[in-house]
Design a protein around this motif. Sequence first.
Motif, short mmCIF file in Angstrom:
data_model
loop_
_atom_site.label_atom_id
_atom_site.label_comp_id
_atom_site.label_asym_id
_atom_site.label_seq_id
_atom_site.Cartn_x
_atom_site.Cartn_y
_atom_site.Cartn_z
N TYR A 19 0.91 -1.07 0.15
CA TYR A 19 0.04 0.07 -0.01
C TYR A 19 0.86 1.28 -0.09
O TYR A 19 1.55 1.60 0.98
N PHE A 33 4.34 1.21 2.08
CA PHE A 33 4.18 0.25 3.00
C PHE A 33 4.02 -1.21 2.40
O PHE A 33 2.93 -1.43 1.60
N ALA A 37 2.45 -4.92 2.88
CA ALA A 37 1.56 -5.46 3.77
C ALA A 37 1.96 -6.76 3.71
O ALA A 37 1.58 -7.65 4.61
N PRO A 40 -0.41 -10.70 15.34
CA PRO A 40 -0.87 -9.46 15.65
C PRO A 40 -1.74 -8.99 14.74
O PRO A 40 -1.74 -9.03 13.45
N SER A 41 -2.57 -7.91 15.27
CA SER A 41 -3.51 -7.14 14.15
C SER A 41 -2.60 -6.29 13.34
O SER A 41 -1.51 -5.72 13.93
N GLY A 42 -2.88 -6.04 12.05
CA GLY A 42 -2.14 -5.17 11.26
C GLY A 42 -1.09 -6.12 10.77
O GLY A 42 -0.10 -5.47 9.97
N SER A 43 -0.91 -7.37 10.80
CA SER A 43 0.13 -8.13 10.14
C SER A 43 0.14 -8.71 8.83
O SER A 43 0.77 -9.34 8.37
N GLY A 44 -1.11 -8.59 8.14
CA GLY A 44 -1.56 -8.90 6.99
C GLY A 44 -2.29 -9.99 6.57
O GLY A 44 -2.57 -10.54 5.38
N SER A 72 -5.76 -10.36 6.78
CA SER A 72 -6.89 -9.99 5.81
C SER A 72 -6.33 -10.03 4.38
O SER A 72 -7.17 -10.27 3.62
N THR A 73 -5.28 -9.23 4.48
CA THR A 73 -4.69 -8.99 3.03
C THR A 73 -4.51 -10.17 2.44
O THR A 73 -4.84 -10.26 1.38
N ARG A 113 -7.68 -11.51 1.08
CA ARG A 113 -8.52 -10.78 0.08
C ARG A 113 -7.49 -11.06 -1.13
O ARG A 113 -8.24 -11.09 -2.09
N1 LIG Z 1 -6.79 -0.43 1.68
C1 LIG Z 1 -5.53 -0.17 2.62
N2 LIG Z 1 -4.86 0.99 2.47
C2 LIG Z 1 -3.54 0.97 3.09
N3 LIG Z 1 -3.29 0.34 4.05
C3 LIG Z 1 -3.79 -1.01 4.29
C4 LIG Z 1 -5.22 -1.06 3.53
N4 LIG Z 1 -5.52 -2.22 3.93
C5 LIG Z 1 -4.77 -2.90 5.03
N5 LIG Z 1 -3.80 -1.94 4.99
C6 LIG Z 1 -2.57 -1.97 6.01
O1 LIG Z 1 -1.90 -3.15 5.77
C7 LIG Z 1 -1.55 -3.85 6.87
C8 LIG Z 1 -2.20 -5.13 7.07
O2 LIG Z 1 -3.52 -4.91 7.28
P1 LIG Z 1 -4.43 -6.31 7.48
O3 LIG Z 1 -4.09 -7.36 6.60
O4 LIG Z 1 -5.80 -5.64 7.53
O5 LIG Z 1 -4.03 -7.03 8.74
P2 LIG Z 1 -4.74 -8.16 9.81
O6 LIG Z 1 -5.74 -8.60 9.21
O7 LIG Z 1 -3.64 -8.98 10.10
O8 LIG Z 1 -4.85 -7.21 10.99
C9 LIG Z 1 -2.13 -2.96 8.03
O9 LIG Z 1 -0.96 -2.12 8.73
C10 LIG Z 1 -2.88 -2.01 7.37
O10 LIG Z 1 -3.01 -0.64 8.02
#
Ligand SMILES: Nc1ncnc2c1ncn2[C@@H]1O[C@H](COP(=O)(O)OP(=O)(O)O)[C@@H](O)[C@H]1O
Lengths: 256, 219
Positions: free
Chosen positions: A24, A27, A29, A48-52, A54-55, A58
């Motif tokens: 992103y 950054f 992810a 941990p949350s924010g570790s990727g 969900s990404t 998806r």
């Molecule tokens: N659409 C987006 N734009 C910018 N940053 C994103 C977006 N989606 C997720 N992120 C960033 O990517 C990182 C991983 O997010 P995510 O996959 O949601 O983490 P998790 O599900 O492990 O909590 C996070 O730091 C989040 O802030």
Amino acid sequence: MTAYARIGAGTQPVIVYHEVVKRYGSFTALDRVSGQVNRGEVVCLIGPSGSGKSTLLRCTNALEPFDGGRVLFDGVELPRAESEARHVRRRMGMVFQNFELFPHMTALDNVAVGRVTVLGEAKAAARKRARSLLAKVGLSDKEASYPATLSGGQQQRVAIARALAMDPEVMLFDEPTSALDPETIGEVLNVMKQLADEGMTMVVVTHEMTFARRVGNWIIVFDHGRIVEEGPPAQIFDRPREQRTKDFFSHLGWGG
Amino acid sequence: MNLDWTVAWQYRFMLAEGVLVTVLLTVFTMAIAVPGGIVVMLARQSRFAPLRMAGTAYVEFFRNLPLILLVYWAFYVLPMIVDIQLSPFATGLVALCLNVSAYNAETFRAGVNSIRRGQHNAGLALGMSQWQVMGRIVLPQAVRRILPVLASTWVSLFKDTSLVSVIAVGDLAHNALQIRSQTFRVLEMLTVMAAIYWCLGYPQAKLVDWMHRRFGVSE
Ligand SMILES: Nc1ncnc2c1ncn2[C@@H]1O[C@H](COP(=O)(O)OP(=O)(O)O)[C@@H](O)[C@H]1O
Ligand SMILES: [Mg+2]
């Protein structure tokens, strides 16, 4: 090297991640994530949350385009074109943290709409199928209810039925119980356990360590967009090798 | 002062005809400008850049011109560009539709953007196409949310149709002013005209208030 026979080992994996990179802006992810999901496995993604996590989920059904590497579904690379992506997506079910039921449809139509719209099935046949799926998740009496009138746990069970309606080959769960009141978490986890027992291939992002340990067959620990370590539950939970895994567990207040 | 209210009764058919034209103008304009607004909104959301720019240009152009100028423009300039002679009614309709479609496009855009991204993803995850997601998931929810705004637009439109009277469309305003100039009953006719607009407009406004209460604050 591995001392454990992984479920489905030796057969073609349902999903293969090969050096997947997602950025992103500046950054990163997902940082060269590689791994696989075998048929019949319940793979739990923790970290941990924010570790990727969900990404990665998806990216698995092409809801999110990625910048590098490859994802193979059933041996075939995910298409880049949106028009083709939908043919892959309908073979995977997805369950979201916030349920995302369609608020303008009854529970029954939420479950039936995919078959009608995507598969072109007749409404009556789709509803018949939807009825049996609502029964499966224990919500026969809620067919005519709108999502707003259901509890969180009931909504999530409808959402699971909605995903199952497409006869998916794999189910993706993104923190399915994180938005739930504690007393309704169990009913959702039970439905998921039942699916796992039936042999459904599942990828589950979760903070429910008890579930991951009891139902999961393979655990992947995520941190900062990378896989820290992976292995069967007994290894990850009882004998984690990586300090970051131990830190994560102690942060959760889980064991040693 | 010598007042003669019987002129209104004398000319009742002409007034009734005017009311009918005003109502028809409002209904036809909305019937065209709702789908028109959706089409323009979809163009603005398109992945195809020229279409997106055309949609934006349309909205910014027609939303920011005085309606009366559009009416004159449709009457004098349009026939020179497209070589067809429209009736005054059709000309007025064109002007109103151009304007209201631009407003509706913005209304629909706000409505569609208010639907969470997750709803979109839930549709896509089932294997729906972007169009199916828009048609089955997003638009039905968006329409419910913007119903009160569309209703307000309707009420404004009902009054704004009076602007087409300047090009001799036989609407209520035009007919009432005609009667005035034939009978020189200025005060009576302006009063009667105001009374009719008010009596028709007031219940509509009340209905809109009700819709705001009923649908306005959902979720
Ligand atoms: N659409 C987006 N734009 C910018 N940053 C994103 C977006 N989606 C997720 N992120 C960033 O990517 C990182 C991983 O997010 P995510 O996959 O949601 O983490 P998790 O599900 O492990 O909590 C996070 O730091 C989040 O802030
Ligand atoms: Mg997440």
